[in-house]
Design a protein around this motif. Structure first.
Motif, PDB file in Angstrom:
ATOM      1  N   VAL A  27       0.838  -1.205   0.000  1.00 24.53           N
ATOM      2  CA  VAL A  27       0.000   0.000   0.000  1.00 24.53           C
ATOM      3  C   VAL A  27       0.869   1.249   0.000  1.00 24.53           C
ATOM      4  CG1 VAL A  27      -1.581   1.351   1.436  1.00 24.53           C
ATOM      5  CG2 VAL A  27      -2.042  -1.065   0.993  1.00 24.53           C
ATOM      6  N   ILE A  28       2.013   1.191   0.675  1.00 22.39           N
ATOM      7  CA  ILE A  28       2.881   2.365   0.714  1.00 22.39           C
ATOM      8  C   ILE A  28       3.960   2.296  -0.369  1.00 22.39           C
ATOM      9  CG2 ILE A  28       4.504   3.667   2.138  1.00 22.39           C
ATOM     10  CD1 ILE A  28       2.856   2.667   4.532  1.00 22.39           C
ATOM     11  N   PRO A  31       2.629   3.214  -4.308  1.00 18.36           N
ATOM     12  CA  PRO A  31       2.509   4.661  -4.543  1.00 18.36           C
ATOM     13  C   PRO A  31       3.855   5.372  -4.494  1.00 18.36           C
ATOM     14  CG  PRO A  31       0.814   3.935  -3.032  1.00 18.36           C
ATOM     15  CD  PRO A  31       1.730   2.767  -3.231  1.00 18.36           C
ATOM     16  N   SER A  32       4.791   4.870  -3.656  1.00 21.51           N
ATOM     17  CA  SER A  32       6.102   5.522  -3.559  1.00 21.51           C
ATOM     18  C   SER A  32       6.839   5.468  -4.893  1.00 21.51           C
ATOM     19  CB  SER A  32       6.954   4.848  -2.494  1.00 21.51           C
ATOM     20  OG  SER A  32       6.343   4.964  -1.247  1.00 21.51           O
ATOM     21  N   TYR A  34       5.429   5.254  -7.857  1.00 16.43           N
ATOM     22  CA  TYR A  34       4.735   6.191  -8.739  1.00 16.43           C
ATOM     23  C   TYR A  34       5.181   7.618  -8.436  1.00 16.43           C
ATOM     24  CZ  TYR A  34       0.742   8.107 -11.353  1.00 16.43           C
ATOM     25  OH  TYR A  34      -0.055   8.782 -12.231  1.00 16.43           O
ATOM     26  N   TYR A  35       5.276   7.925  -7.122  1.00 15.71           N
ATOM     27  CA  TYR A  35       5.704   9.251  -6.657  1.00 15.71           C
ATOM     28  C   TYR A  35       7.081   9.610  -7.220  1.00 15.71           C
ATOM     29  CZ  TYR A  35       7.548  12.421  -2.959  1.00 15.71           C
ATOM     30  OH  TYR A  35       8.146  13.431  -2.254  1.00 15.71           O
ATOM     31  N   LEU A  36       7.994   8.622  -7.224  1.00 13.39           N
ATOM     32  CA  LEU A  36       9.357   8.893  -7.681  1.00 13.39           C
ATOM     33  C   LEU A  36       9.418   9.131  -9.185  1.00 13.39           C
ATOM     34  CD1 LEU A  36      11.653   6.426  -5.714  1.00 13.39           C
ATOM     35  CD2 LEU A  36      11.422   8.883  -5.452  1.00 13.39           C
ATOM     36  N   ILE A  37       8.665   8.335  -9.959  1.00 18.40           N
ATOM     37  CA  ILE A  37       8.812   8.429 -11.419  1.00 18.40           C
ATOM     38  C   ILE A  37       7.800   9.370 -12.054  1.00 18.40           C
ATOM     39  CG2 ILE A  37       9.790   6.109 -11.575  1.00 18.40           C
ATOM     40  CD1 ILE A  37       7.072   5.156 -12.585  1.00 18.40           C
ATOM     41  N   ASP A  38       6.923   9.995 -11.225  1.00 20.88           N
ATOM     42  CA  ASP A  38       5.849  10.823 -11.756  1.00 20.88           C
ATOM     43  C   ASP A  38       6.297  11.859 -12.801  1.00 20.88           C
ATOM     44  OD1 ASP A  38       3.289  11.849 -12.042  1.00 20.88           O
ATOM     45  OD2 ASP A  38       3.577  13.318 -10.464  1.00 20.88           O
ATOM     46  N   PRO A  39       7.387  12.632 -12.520  1.00 26.48           N
ATOM     47  CA  PRO A  39       7.767  13.645 -13.518  1.00 26.48           C
ATOM     48  C   PRO A  39       8.120  13.045 -14.879  1.00 26.48           C
ATOM     49  CG  PRO A  39       8.871  14.057 -11.445  1.00 26.48           C
ATOM     50  CD  PRO A  39       8.230  12.710 -11.324  1.00 26.48           C
TER      51      PRO A  39
ATOM     52  N   ALA B  77       2.187  12.737  -7.992  1.00 29.77           N
ATOM     53  CA  ALA B  77       1.319  11.612  -7.674  1.00 29.77           C
ATOM     54  C   ALA B  77       1.653  11.078  -6.290  1.00 29.77           C
ATOM     55  CB  ALA B  77       1.495  10.512  -8.711  1.00 29.77           C
ATOM     56  N   PHE B  78       0.650  10.937  -5.440  1.00 26.57           N
ATOM     57  CA  PHE B  78       0.784  10.383  -4.096  1.00 26.57           C
ATOM     58  C   PHE B  78       1.702  11.192  -3.184  1.00 26.57           C
ATOM     59  CE2 PHE B  78      -0.633   6.582  -6.440  1.00 26.57           C
ATOM     60  CZ  PHE B  78      -1.769   6.314  -5.699  1.00 26.57           C
TER      61      PHE B  78
END
Lengths: 165, 219
Positions: A27-28, A31-32, A34-39, B77-78
């Motif tokens: 769960v954590i 998303p982490s 996704y958070y890192l590769i978002d840009p 995101a997130f």
């Protein structure tokens, strides 16, 4: 109580801990990532017609340098990126125009037109391109990129079609 | 196959011994109150991980700190999840560490041979508060700015050394870019390094001495 797969209290705790821990991790953890590769997943791709100069100022057979700046919002800041190139008129017709991107196809330094060498030379690794953008010498894998679409406006300006990466 | 690999590693690393000592050691009859230390450590690890992730986007400069936090909350995101866990985990960690300390006090677990475990635990409590104090400034919003103004002003009222302490905390007489930068450095490097060191000794002592029995009427 005759089942052969009786689970001991200790094993039950181990399995439960593993499952709950795995769930929390997923769960954590996901998303982490996704958070890192978002840009990297953002789509730029804004399009614009950009004026690069007056058609009458461009001489036949002489590369006409132009440059322009685009401002992009990166994160919490606006970043200005410079672009440039050369427009080469081959004849009197505004259709007969070659617009080269001065970004070297080797490792993205900016090439400059050298009249005496009759070539675009890249300062980084001595790449040489002909007036039409073909590779003459050095490491570049392919000819200079071309701005495919251009048009002549009513005011006599040449505009190129630009699409952000 | 896997057993062979495991045996090879176990002979060299002592994995079975580690497992027995860390996770399978004998315990006296315990209650949920005995889990608060582990819970604190779990929260610390979560704070460490989410904190590392936050530094990917956060920038500790007065020009951009606020904007970068806004970006984390709304642009990435997130980002809200990562920062949310870090934000609420911080509060929860202070509470848990304090309740853990109360438990140790009320069950008299600080007595021989565990006095050093207790003293180091106090160090862990203080570093946890330090993490909270330094982290509070980093979003660089009004609440952060004024809370740190007040907090460092309070430190400045100490007798004799007060003015020096205030300047040392702020990196000058006023709250400035230097304050934000040194709080950031303290928050992500200095205090965590101290905290991890103390936590290592704390854990070693707990494994060495084991959990204490709850006192009985005869005690």
């Amino acid at each position: 109580m005759s089942g052969s797969h009786e689970l001991s209290r200790r094993d039950f705790i181990k399995v439960t801990t593993g499952i709950v821990g795995g769930l929390i991790g997923a769960v954590i953890g996901l998303p982490s990532i996704y958070y890192l590769i978002d840009p990297a997943l953002r789509e730029g791709g804004k399009e614009a017609w950009i004026p690069i100069g007056k058609f009458e100022d461009m001489q036949v057979g002489v590369p006409y340098p132009f440059s322009f700046t685009r401002v992009q919002v990166n994160g919490w800041e606006r970043t200005a990126s410079s672009f440039g190139g050369y427009a080469i008129r081959k004849s009197d017709s505004p259709e007969d125009l070659l617009v080269l991107n001065s970004r070297c196809t080797h490792l993205a330094c900016t090439v400059n037109w050298h009249e005496e060498s009759d070539a675009y030379i890249c300062p980084c690794h001595d790449a040489k391109f002909s007036m039409a953008g073909e590779v003459l010498d050095g490491p570049p894998p392919r000819a200079l990129d071309v701005y495919d679409e251009h048009r002549l406006t009513a005011d006599g300006l040449i505009e190129i079609f630009f699409k952000e990466a | 196959m896997f057993k062979n690999i495991y045996d090879w590693l176990d002979e060299r690393l002592g994995l079975n011994d580690l497992y027995t000592n860390l996770l399978d050691r004998p315990e006296p009859k315990t209650t949920w109150w005995n889990t608060l230390g582990s819970a604190s450590m779990f929260l610390f690890i979560m704070q460490g991980l989410t904190g590392i992730f936050l530094t990917v986007y956060y920038t500790p400069s007065p020009d951009h700190a606020y904007d970068s936090v806004q970006y984390i909350m709304e642009g990435v995101a997130f980002g809200w999840l990562i920062r949310g866990i870090h934000h609420w985990g911080a509060t929860l960690m202070v509470v848990l560490v304090f309740v853990h300390m109360l438990r140790v006090f009320y069950t008299a677990s600080f007595k021989f041979p565990r006095e050093l475990t207790w003293l180091i635990g106090i160090g862990l409590f203080l570093t946890t508060l330090g993490m909270g104090f330094t982290g509070y400034l980093l979003p660089w919003n009004q609440k952060a700015y004024w809370a740190t103004t007040v907090g460092t002003q309070i430190a400045g009222t100490a007798p004799f050394l007060g003015e020096f302490i205030l300047k040392a905390l702020r990196g000058g007489p006023d709250l400035s870019a230097l304050t934000l930068q040194r709080f950031f450095s303290a928050h992500i490097w200095i205090i965590p390094a101290v905290l991890v060191g103390l936590m290592g000794i704390h854990l070693y002592l707990i494994i060495k001495h084991g959990e204490s029995h709850f006192p009985t009427k005869e005690d």
